[in-house]
Design an enzyme around this catalytic site. Structure first.
Site, PDB file in Angstrom:
ATOM      1  NE  ARG A  71      -3.259   2.800   2.613  1.00  0.00           N
ATOM      2  CZ  ARG A  71      -3.174   3.601   3.689  1.00  0.00           C
ATOM      3  NH1 ARG A  71      -2.833   3.275   4.728  1.00  0.00           N
ATOM      4  NH2 ARG A  71      -3.810   4.575   3.674  1.00  0.00           N
TER       5      ARG A  71
ATOM      6  CD  GLU B 185      -4.845   7.665   9.666  1.00  0.00           C
ATOM      7  OE1 GLU B 185      -4.241   8.952   9.931  1.00  0.00           O
ATOM      8  OE2 GLU B 185      -4.392   6.814  10.083  1.00  0.00           O
TER       9      GLU B 185
END
Ligand SMILES: *[C@@H]1O[C@H](CO)[C@@H](O)[C@H](O)[C@H]1NC(C)=O
Ligand SMILES: *[C@@H]1O[C@H](CO)[C@@H](O)[C@H](O)[C@H]1NC(C)=O
Length: 506
Positions: free
Chosen positions: A105, A194
């Site tokens: 990722r 986030e």
């Protein structure tokens, strides 16, 4: 990786010792394996590792500005060179391959693709990610690509950034270029990393770029546009790319577990629930449920705004059209999880306008818990299993990836048994969530591949499973013991009865 403020953990001295001791109890490890298609990976983010901050046509981002000649960063460092992954990406791929992992990722720097945020694309920036993706594929590693991990083009910030409603279209334009250029080889996309941190730390507390302080107001404006932007990128993919490319689009949300201080007291259970609705529900409820904010946020913020004399609620509302676009805009849920808070009810004063007072709860962390180098990160493996169950109950059987989980120290030592302890017990709790609680967990990404630029903490907090020598211009990487431990877990696809660090012995 995100950092919650120390002000949230000031109550440690008041912790309930009997409860605290109970939370430290370790269950026996479950000796079993994950489903056969389980993905094992590590994660990074562009600004934290790439360096090459002004190379090959890249435009400046808000983190270039935020770190430039300021005291915003503890050690006054910047990401100008960082791990130099802009030049050393092939080496990074070998580190991942050597660990035997199936996935990586990483995030794309918007400023490499569109130096001005919109308009003319930069072929050299596009080529960098094509090279990285080709290298990953050549080594049998699946790319999981985050489109936005906080490095907004400064040119867009100059137009209001996430406060400007137009950003939903700017983000869609950027996402479409990425889908077009990389979508043949990238099947898993994460729109935003986030958004809670973008809102609260970037626009509320101001300890992250762009450093704005609107903790009771701007945070809600910004979160609103983040959710709108996510949905537009998701819809663009499914309208114009999914049929041909066959990939998946999700969002990564950070959430700490909220343990009721007294699990038998209904008011503490409610406080835990409200804390979770105000943290992850803020972003997840509209996307994974009904196109709206959680009812408890609507009700509390509307009422407080009125008492505080605001003309309108500080929490904006989605139009019917927006709600329809947002509702169901997911193929999976990415979760960044690190730690737990103990929560109890406390009516927040309305004299101060603050997101932290809006939910009428207070929280603290237990001083008996193992600490880390990060003020907000205490080791609480039980929390991740409880969280997985809460997510399943709240949002249904949605596919979940742990897109970040990890542990920080200051030393960066190679014999990092503290980090192994963390991974062992958190991952084993995930295994129990899968095998015993039927949670639909598809993969696990450790944070992080290597020590890197930890935002406002600079290079002082190290989360890597590889160490990086930041004093050496060549930025050599060295595996820590935790890299070997994770690679053993991945090769066995879980915990087996054989001896060694994966065994039940402690
Ligand atoms: C950093 O500051 C210097 C000196 O003020 C300036 O010349 C440079 O353009 C700045 N860079 C960024 C990315 O803001
Ligand atoms: C500590 O926790 C226990 C168990 O939840 C509870 O019965 C007790 O009242 C708590 N004590 C304090 C001082 O909060």
């Amino acid at each position: 990786m995100f950092k919650r403020l120390a002000l949230l953990v000031t109550l440690v001295a008041c912790s309930n010792l009997s409860a605290g001791q109970g939370y430290i109890y370790e269950d026996d490890l479950l000796l079993d394996t994950f489903p056969t298609d389980f993905q094992w990976g590590v994660a990074t983010a562009s600004y934290q590792i790439e360096g090459g901050w002004n190379e090959d046509g890249k435009g400046p981002s808000i983190w270039d500005t935020f770190t430039n000649g300021t005291t915003n960063i503890d050690d006054q460092s910047t990401g100008e060179v960082a791990c130099d992954s802009y030049h050393k990406y092939k080496e990074d791929v070998q580190l991942i391959k050597n660990m035997g992992l199936t996935s990586y990722r990483f995030s794309i720097a918007w400023t490499r693709i569109l130096p001005q945020g919109t308009g003319t694309a930069n072929p050299e920036g596009i080529q960098y990610y094509k090279n990285l993706i080709t290298e990953l594929r050549a080594n049998g590693i699946e790319p999981f690509v985050t489109l936005y991990h906080w490095d907004l083009p400064q040119a867009l910030e100059d137009l209001g950034g996430w406060r400007n409603p137009d950003i939903a279209s700017w983000f869609e334009e950027y996402a479409r270029i990425c889908f077009t250029e990389f979508g043949d080889d990238v099947k898993n996309w994460i729109t935003l990393n986030e958004p809670w941190v973008v809102s609260v730390q970037g626009h509320g507390i101001g300890d992250h770029a762009p450093g704005l302080q609107g903790i009771g107001t701007t945070v809600y404006e910004v979160s609103h546009n983040l959710i709108r932007a996510h949905a537009k990128a998701y819809r663009a993919y499914h309208k114009d790319f999914a049929a041909e490319q066959g990939g998946f689009v999700g969002i990564t949300l950070n959430v700490d577990w909220a343990e009721p201080q007294d699990p038998n007291d209904p008011s503490h259970q409610e406080a835990s629930e409200n804390n979770l609705q105000f943290s992850i529900g803020w972003f997840a409820h509209a996307i994974f449920k009904d196109g709206k904010y959680p009812g408890v946020m609507r009700q509390k913020i509307d009422a407080k705004s009125q008492e505080q004399g605001f003309e309108k609620s500080r929490l904006p509302e989605f139009t019917a059209e927006e709600s329809a676009e947002i509702k169901g805009s997911f193929d999976f849920l990415g979760i960044n999880h690190y730690t737990t808070h103990i929560v109890y009810p406390e009516i927040g004063s309305i004299d101060e306008v603050s997101y932290f007072l809006d939910d009428d709860t207070t929280d603290y962390q237990d001083s008996n818990w193992y600490p880390s180098a990060s003020s907000w990160l205490y080791v609480t493996p039980f929390g991740i299993r409880k969280l997985m169950n809460w997510l399943k109950n709240e949002y249904g059987d949605v596919p979940i990836y742990i897109t970040e989980n990890g542990y920080s120290d200051h030393q960066g030592n190679l014999d990092d048994i503290h980090r192994i302890y963390y991974y062992k017990h958190y991952i084993n709790n995930l295994l129990k969530a899968v095998k015993q609680d039927n949670v639909n967990l598809k993969g696990y990404f450790a944070w992080s591949l290597m020590d890197n630029f930890e935002w406002a903490r600079g290079y002082t907090e190290k989360f890597g499973v590889h160490s990086v020598d930041f004093t050496d211009p060549a930025r050599p990487r060295t595996p820590k013991a935790s890299a070997k431990y994770l690679s053993q877990l991945a090769s066995r696809n879980g915990f087996t009865s054989s001896v060694g660090p994966c065994s039940n012995g402690r």
